[in-house]
Write a protein that holds these residues in place. Structure first.
Motif, short mmCIF file in Angstrom:
data_model
loop_
_atom_site.label_atom_id
_atom_site.label_comp_id
_atom_site.label_asym_id
_atom_site.label_seq_id
_atom_site.Cartn_x
_atom_site.Cartn_y
_atom_site.Cartn_z
N THR A 16 -45.52 11.03 -37.30
CA THR A 16 -46.15 10.75 -38.60
C THR A 16 -45.88 9.31 -39.02
O THR A 16 -46.79 8.60 -39.47
N GLY A 17 -44.62 8.87 -38.89
CA GLY A 17 -44.29 7.49 -39.25
C GLY A 17 -44.98 6.48 -38.35
O GLY A 17 -45.42 5.42 -38.80
N PHE A 18 -45.10 6.81 -37.06
CA PHE A 18 -45.77 5.91 -36.12
C PHE A 18 -47.24 5.74 -36.51
O PHE A 18 -47.77 4.63 -36.52
N ALA A 19 -47.90 6.84 -36.86
CA ALA A 19 -49.31 6.78 -37.24
C ALA A 19 -49.50 5.95 -38.51
O ALA A 19 -50.51 5.25 -38.66
N ALA A 20 -48.53 6.00 -39.41
CA ALA A 20 -48.65 5.27 -40.67
C ALA A 20 -48.58 3.76 -40.48
O ALA A 20 -49.05 2.99 -41.33
N HIS A 21 -48.00 3.33 -39.37
CA HIS A 21 -47.85 1.88 -39.11
C HIS A 21 -48.62 1.46 -37.86
O HIS A 21 -48.30 0.44 -37.26
N ALA A 22 -49.62 2.22 -37.47
CA ALA A 22 -50.30 2.00 -36.18
C ALA A 22 -51.17 0.76 -36.14
O ALA A 22 -51.63 0.37 -35.07
N ASP A 23 -51.40 0.10 -37.28
CA ASP A 23 -52.28 -1.07 -37.28
C ASP A 23 -51.63 -2.28 -36.61
O ASP A 23 -52.32 -3.15 -36.09
N LEU A 55 -40.60 10.39 -25.62
CA LEU A 55 -41.21 9.88 -26.85
C LEU A 55 -42.47 9.06 -26.52
O LEU A 55 -43.47 9.13 -27.24
N ALA A 56 -42.42 8.32 -25.43
CA ALA A 56 -43.61 7.54 -25.03
C ALA A 56 -44.78 8.47 -24.75
O ALA A 56 -45.93 8.19 -25.13
N TRP A 57 -44.51 9.58 -24.08
CA TRP A 57 -45.58 10.53 -23.78
C TRP A 57 -46.14 11.14 -25.06
O TRP A 57 -47.35 11.28 -25.22
N GLN A 58 -45.26 11.49 -26.00
CA GLN A 58 -45.70 12.09 -27.26
C GLN A 58 -46.55 11.12 -28.08
O GLN A 58 -47.52 11.51 -28.72
N LEU A 59 -46.19 9.82 -28.07
CA LEU A 59 -46.90 8.82 -28.87
C LEU A 59 -48.05 8.17 -28.11
O LEU A 59 -48.77 7.35 -28.66
N ARG A 60 -48.18 8.50 -26.82
CA ARG A 60 -49.22 7.95 -25.95
C ARG A 60 -49.13 6.42 -25.86
O ARG A 60 -50.13 5.70 -26.01
N ILE A 61 -47.91 5.96 -25.64
CA ILE A 61 -47.66 4.54 -25.43
C ILE A 61 -46.79 4.40 -24.19
O ILE A 61 -46.35 5.39 -23.61
N THR A 62 -46.50 3.16 -23.78
CA THR A 62 -45.72 2.95 -22.56
C THR A 62 -44.23 3.14 -22.83
O THR A 62 -43.75 2.89 -23.95
N PRO A 63 -43.47 3.55 -21.82
CA PRO A 63 -42.02 3.65 -21.99
C PRO A 63 -41.38 2.32 -22.37
O PRO A 63 -40.40 2.28 -23.13
N GLY A 64 -41.94 1.21 -21.87
CA GLY A 64 -41.40 -0.10 -22.22
C GLY A 64 -41.48 -0.39 -23.71
O GLY A 64 -40.59 -1.03 -24.28
N THR A 65 -42.54 0.11 -24.35
CA THR A 65 -42.69 -0.10 -25.79
C THR A 65 -41.60 0.64 -26.56
O THR A 65 -40.99 0.12 -27.49
N VAL A 66 -41.34 1.89 -26.17
CA VAL A 66 -40.28 2.67 -26.82
C VAL A 66 -38.92 2.05 -26.54
O VAL A 66 -38.08 1.92 -27.45
#
Length: 476
Positions: A16-23, A55-66
């Motif tokens: 939820t927090g990730f989506a709120a700052h996704a821009d 967490l990367a899989w859940q947020l659909r981003i790369t592991p490097g980003t997490v």
């Protein structure tokens, strides 16, 4: 509540927090989400965070980003990492006390008793930690990203980041396709010469005092070097016009924003006069802007000469000399030719190096680090100027070197030898003129911010003592 339910609640909160700052940048969105979760009590001291890959899989981003987000928050003290166990919410009450004593500037141990003022050394004001974090993130990249050959398309994000990084220079109309990455500024200088120079005996013009890398690159390009007279504002346009015609010169190499070695700034009116000569004679102009730490004060030659102006910069002086990464901005009509030069010469930067550069240049922390580096450099320059008061010194607080004209009783070779005997290495003026040129009686004093200001001050005091009392047999 069982562990599985608790983990799902934590994941839902982070999502939820990730989506709120996704821009914004994704790693920052993860940071915001985790900070919010801690502040709202969804994550408590001692709670274990989800593994990076999960967490990367859940947020659909790369592991490097997490991994990057976890590292930033660990450095902030919000999280703590335990080898083999995972990452946990830290107890801030103990972490804040621990971090309160960490110095802003870190100094490197000296390998000898010699104080090196021969070339500039930037202070570590946070860029080492940024580099280390960026390298850790690089290690999280998928295998395919590390196995592919370099290509123009793959380097698009790095070129775009470089163009944004150079936004405080007035470059004229430019897109990322006009930018070519090089192995440092010197490599960029060489590429411009390889692209511009034609014929069996091309001629390159340089300032009568100039960066020695211009001459070295010209030698490799089998070009003759001719020097152009200068005054307090830089190149003299009338002399330039005469020499272009006399030698049928093809390229002028100059440093208009921060002249190396004198730190002279060429104002806009003089640049416009020089650009008029270049436009009239069809002379290409390459501007080396690698030493500038502050925003530029006048348009570049690329902006003044859309078809003839070339711009070269790098991050060696602004971040770390170990990063041999430079940027060349070609005239839009010559961008394809410059890309061919790079591709035919070395196929492009190593992919990991290009990705590391893109990461660094897009971090807000990097901009803050450069500002701290600029402030710290100014402290060293002010120290030197205060101690050398009364002597003829050219300087700018935003430039990591000073140009010292020696008193009449000294000659440059003898002074450099005396300084070395006193434990200091300097760069004499002979390095900045051709072999057959007239050597002024001057030295360049570089800022070595690898050492504490007190040690730098002691070195400048030894230089001051030499200036005041030349040893018998060395004065003339």
């Amino acid at each position: 509540m069982n562990v599985l339910v608790e983990e799902n609640i934590v994941l839902d909160t982070i999502q939820t927090g990730f989506a709120a700052h996704a821009d914004g940048p994704k790693y920052r969105a993860v940071c915001h989400a985790l900070r919010d979760a801690v502040e709202q009590g969804a994550l408590q001291v001692g709670d274990r965070l989800p593994p990076v890959r999960e967490l990367a899989w859940q947020l659909r981003i790369t592991p490097g980003t997490v991994a990057r987000a976890y590292t930033i928050l660990t450095d902030e003290g919000l999280l703590r990492a335990e080898v083999g166990r995972g990452t946990f919410v830290a107890d801030r009450s103990t972490v804040e006390t621990e971090y309160a004593n960490v110095p802003l500037v870190k100094y490197l141990p000296q390998a000898s008793d010699i104080t090196n003022l021969y070339y500039s050394r930037p202070p570590d004001v946070g860029q080492v930690a940024l580099l280390q974090d960026a390298m850790r993130c690089l290690g999280q990249l998928p295998a395919q990203a590390l196995l592919e050959y370099p290509s123009s398309e793959r380097f698009g994000p790095t070129r775009a980041a470089a163009l944004r990084w150079m936004a405080d220079a007035v470059l004229g109309p430019a897109t990322e396709t006009d930018v070519v990455l090089s192995h440092g500024g010197q490599s960029g200088v060489m590429m411009v010469m390889q692209t511009v120079l034609r014929g069996p005996a091309p001629v390159v013009l340089v300032e009568e005092l100039s960066y020695p890398g211009f001459r070295r690159a010209a030698e490799l390009a089998r070009a003759k070097v001719v020097t152009v007279p200068m005054d307090a504002q830089g190149l003299i346009p009338e002399a330039l016009d005469e020499l272009v015609q006399k030698h049928d010169a093809q390229l002028l190499c100059t440093s208009a924003e921060v002249h190396n070695p004198t730190s002279i700034f060429t104002p806009q009116s003089r640049r416009e006069a020089i650009a008029n000569v270049a436009a009239k004679r069809g002379l290409a102009v390459m501007e080396d802007d690698c030493y500038r730490l502050a925003p530029s004060r006048a348009p570049t030659y690329r902006a003044l000469l859309p078809d003839l102006g070339w711009y070269v910069s790098s991050i060696s002086k602004t971040l770390a000399p170990s990063l041999r990464v430079g940027f060349v901005v070609a005239p839009q009509s010559q961008a394809a030719a410059l890309r061919r030069t790079a591709e035919h010469g070395f196929f492009g930067l190593a992919v990991p190096l290009a990705m590391l550069t893109a990461d660094l240049l897009t971090r807000p922390e990097t901009v803050q680090t450069v500002e701290r580096l600029r402030e710290e450099t100014a402290r060293y320059v002010r120290c030197a100027v205060n101690l050398l008061g009364g002597f003829d010194v050219s300087y700018s607080e935003d430039v990591p070197f000073l140009w010292l004209k020696l008193p009449e009783r000294w000659r440059v070779g003898a002074f450099v030898q005396a300084a070395e005997a006193a434990g200091i290495t300097l760069r004499g003026a002979e390095h900045f003129v051709p072999r057959d040129g007239i050597v002024p009686q001057a030295v360049r004093i570089s800022v070595n911010a690898h050492i504490p200001l007190e040690d730098f001050e002691r070195a400048i005091l030894r230089i001051r003592h030499l200036l005041d009392t030349p040893p018998e047999g060395l004065a003339v």
